[in-house]
Design a protein around this motif. Structure first.
Motif, PDB file in Angstrom:
ATOM      1  N   LYS A  86      26.259  28.868  29.700  1.00 37.39           N
ATOM      2  CA  LYS A  86      25.456  30.001  29.244  1.00 37.39           C
ATOM      3  C   LYS A  86      26.313  31.248  29.222  1.00 37.39           C
ATOM      4  O   LYS A  86      27.377  31.295  29.847  1.00 37.39           O
ATOM      5  CB  LYS A  86      24.258  30.225  30.173  1.00 37.39           C
ATOM      6  N   THR A  87      25.840  32.275  28.532  1.00 32.83           N
ATOM      7  CA  THR A  87      26.585  33.519  28.463  1.00 32.83           C
ATOM      8  C   THR A  87      26.424  34.282  29.772  1.00 32.83           C
ATOM      9  O   THR A  87      25.315  34.566  30.208  1.00 32.83           O
ATOM     10  CB  THR A  87      26.103  34.377  27.277  1.00 32.83           C
ATOM     11  N   ILE A  88      27.537  34.595  30.385  1.00 34.98           N
ATOM     12  CA  ILE A  88      27.567  35.285  31.670  1.00 34.98           C
ATOM     13  C   ILE A  88      27.832  36.769  31.445  1.00 34.98           C
ATOM     14  O   ILE A  88      28.635  37.140  30.600  1.00 34.98           O
ATOM     15  CB  ILE A  88      28.689  34.686  32.568  1.00 34.98           C
ATOM     16  N   ASP A  89      27.152  37.594  32.214  1.00 33.75           N
ATOM     17  CA  ASP A  89      27.409  39.036  32.190  1.00 33.75           C
ATOM     18  C   ASP A  89      28.694  39.278  32.984  1.00 33.75           C
ATOM     19  O   ASP A  89      28.672  39.452  34.196  1.00 33.75           O
ATOM     20  CB  ASP A  89      26.221  39.785  32.812  1.00 33.75           C
ATOM     21  N   ASP A  90      29.824  39.249  32.290  1.00 34.30           N
ATOM     22  CA  ASP A  90      31.114  39.286  32.989  1.00 34.30           C
ATOM     23  C   ASP A  90      31.369  40.593  33.736  1.00 34.30           C
ATOM     24  O   ASP A  90      32.180  40.627  34.661  1.00 34.30           O
ATOM     25  CB  ASP A  90      32.276  38.935  32.064  1.00 34.30           C
ATOM     26  N   GLU A  91      30.673  41.659  33.389  1.00 31.94           N
ATOM     27  CA  GLU A  91      30.828  42.921  34.120  1.00 31.94           C
ATOM     28  C   GLU A  91      30.148  42.871  35.488  1.00 31.94           C
ATOM     29  O   GLU A  91      30.427  43.704  36.343  1.00 31.94           O
ATOM     30  CB  GLU A  91      30.247  44.080  33.300  1.00 31.94           C
ATOM     31  N   ALA A  92      29.248  41.909  35.688  1.00 35.76           N
ATOM     32  CA  ALA A  92      28.471  41.846  36.931  1.00 35.76           C
ATOM     33  C   ALA A  92      28.874  40.681  37.844  1.00 35.76           C
ATOM     34  O   ALA A  92      28.224  40.440  38.849  1.00 35.76           O
ATOM     35  CB  ALA A  92      26.983  41.770  36.598  1.00 35.76           C
ATOM     36  N   ILE A  93      29.945  39.968  37.501  1.00 34.05           N
ATOM     37  CA  ILE A  93      30.400  38.869  38.359  1.00 34.05           C
ATOM     38  C   ILE A  93      30.895  39.458  39.681  1.00 34.05           C
ATOM     39  O   ILE A  93      31.625  40.444  39.698  1.00 34.05           O
ATOM     40  CB  ILE A  93      31.527  38.061  37.689  1.00 34.05           C
ATOM     41  N   ALA A  94      30.482  38.850  40.787  1.00 36.42           N
ATOM     42  CA  ALA A  94      30.886  39.332  42.111  1.00 36.42           C
ATOM     43  C   ALA A  94      31.397  38.159  42.938  1.00 36.42           C
ATOM     44  O   ALA A  94      30.867  37.057  42.863  1.00 36.42           O
ATOM     45  CB  ALA A  94      29.707  39.997  42.812  1.00 36.42           C
ATOM     46  N   ALA A  95      32.442  38.414  43.740  1.00 37.55           N
ATOM     47  CA  ALA A  95      33.012  37.378  44.611  1.00 37.55           C
ATOM     48  C   ALA A  95      33.147  37.927  46.020  1.00 37.55           C
ATOM     49  O   ALA A  95      33.534  39.076  46.213  1.00 37.55           O
ATOM     50  CB  ALA A  95      34.370  36.932  44.084  1.00 37.55           C
ATOM     51  N   GLU A  96      32.811  37.072  46.996  1.00 37.84           N
ATOM     52  CA  GLU A  96      32.914  37.460  48.401  1.00 37.84           C
ATOM     53  C   GLU A  96      33.484  36.290  49.183  1.00 37.84           C
ATOM     54  O   GLU A  96      33.086  35.144  48.977  1.00 37.84           O
ATOM     55  CB  GLU A  96      31.531  37.826  48.938  1.00 37.84           C
ATOM     56  N   TYR A  97      34.433  36.584  50.074  1.00 41.77           N
ATOM     57  CA  TYR A  97      35.052  35.551  50.898  1.00 41.77           C
ATOM     58  C   TYR A  97      34.698  35.824  52.347  1.00 41.77           C
ATOM     59  O   TYR A  97      34.970  36.902  52.867  1.00 41.77           O
ATOM     60  CB  TYR A  97      36.574  35.577  50.703  1.00 41.77           C
ATOM     61  N   ASP A  98      34.051  34.846  52.986  1.00 44.63           N
ATOM     62  CA  ASP A  98      33.617  35.029  54.366  1.00 44.63           C
ATOM     63  C   ASP A  98      33.702  33.699  55.106  1.00 44.63           C
ATOM     64  O   ASP A  98      33.130  32.704  54.666  1.00 44.63           O
ATOM     65  CB  ASP A  98      32.179  35.568  54.393  1.00 44.63           C
TER      66      ASP A  98
END
Length: 123
Positions: A86-98
């Protein structure tokens, strides 16, 4: 061709759907869709956040990590690609490493699906 004698999951695997929709060869991740976004959790124990690279390019999420332990003369690498249908809102992709887990959230654009077109079959 013999009919499957086991549950549907075994014959579905050969169809590459849905568990193999994303390009990977191991089970070091979990991927699901909730509240109009994909959530991808990848197990990356022993890496530091600055050793992890997450990039997005035309519907493909690339995750790469590299750790060098000079004391033990060891080098660990990780690389996986995930293609999204699907089309992803690439401006809103978030990544977190924990705690050894990388979590990437990929919001789906409202009403968006990947575009396709019919290909004419030449005779």
């Amino acid at each position: 061709m013999a009919l499957p004698t086991s549950p549907a999951s075994s014959w579905m695997q050969s169809m590459d759907f849905p568990s193999r929709l994303f390009e990977t060869s191991s089970s070091d991740y979990e991927l699901y869709e909730e509240d109009d976004e994909f959530v991808l959790s990848v197990e990356l124990p022993g890496f530091d956040p600055e050793e992890i690279s997450v990039t997005w390019d035309d519907g493909v999420l690339n995750i790469a990590a590299e750790h060098e332990d000079d004391g033990r003369d060891q080098r660990r690498t990780y690389h996986r690609r995930f293609r999204f249908p699907k089309t992803i809102d690439d401006e809103a992709i978030a990544a977190e490493y924990d705690n050894g887990i990388l979590e990437v959230r990929l919001p789906v654009m409202a009403g968006a699906t990947t575009r396709g077109k019919e290909i004419e079959v030449q005779a």
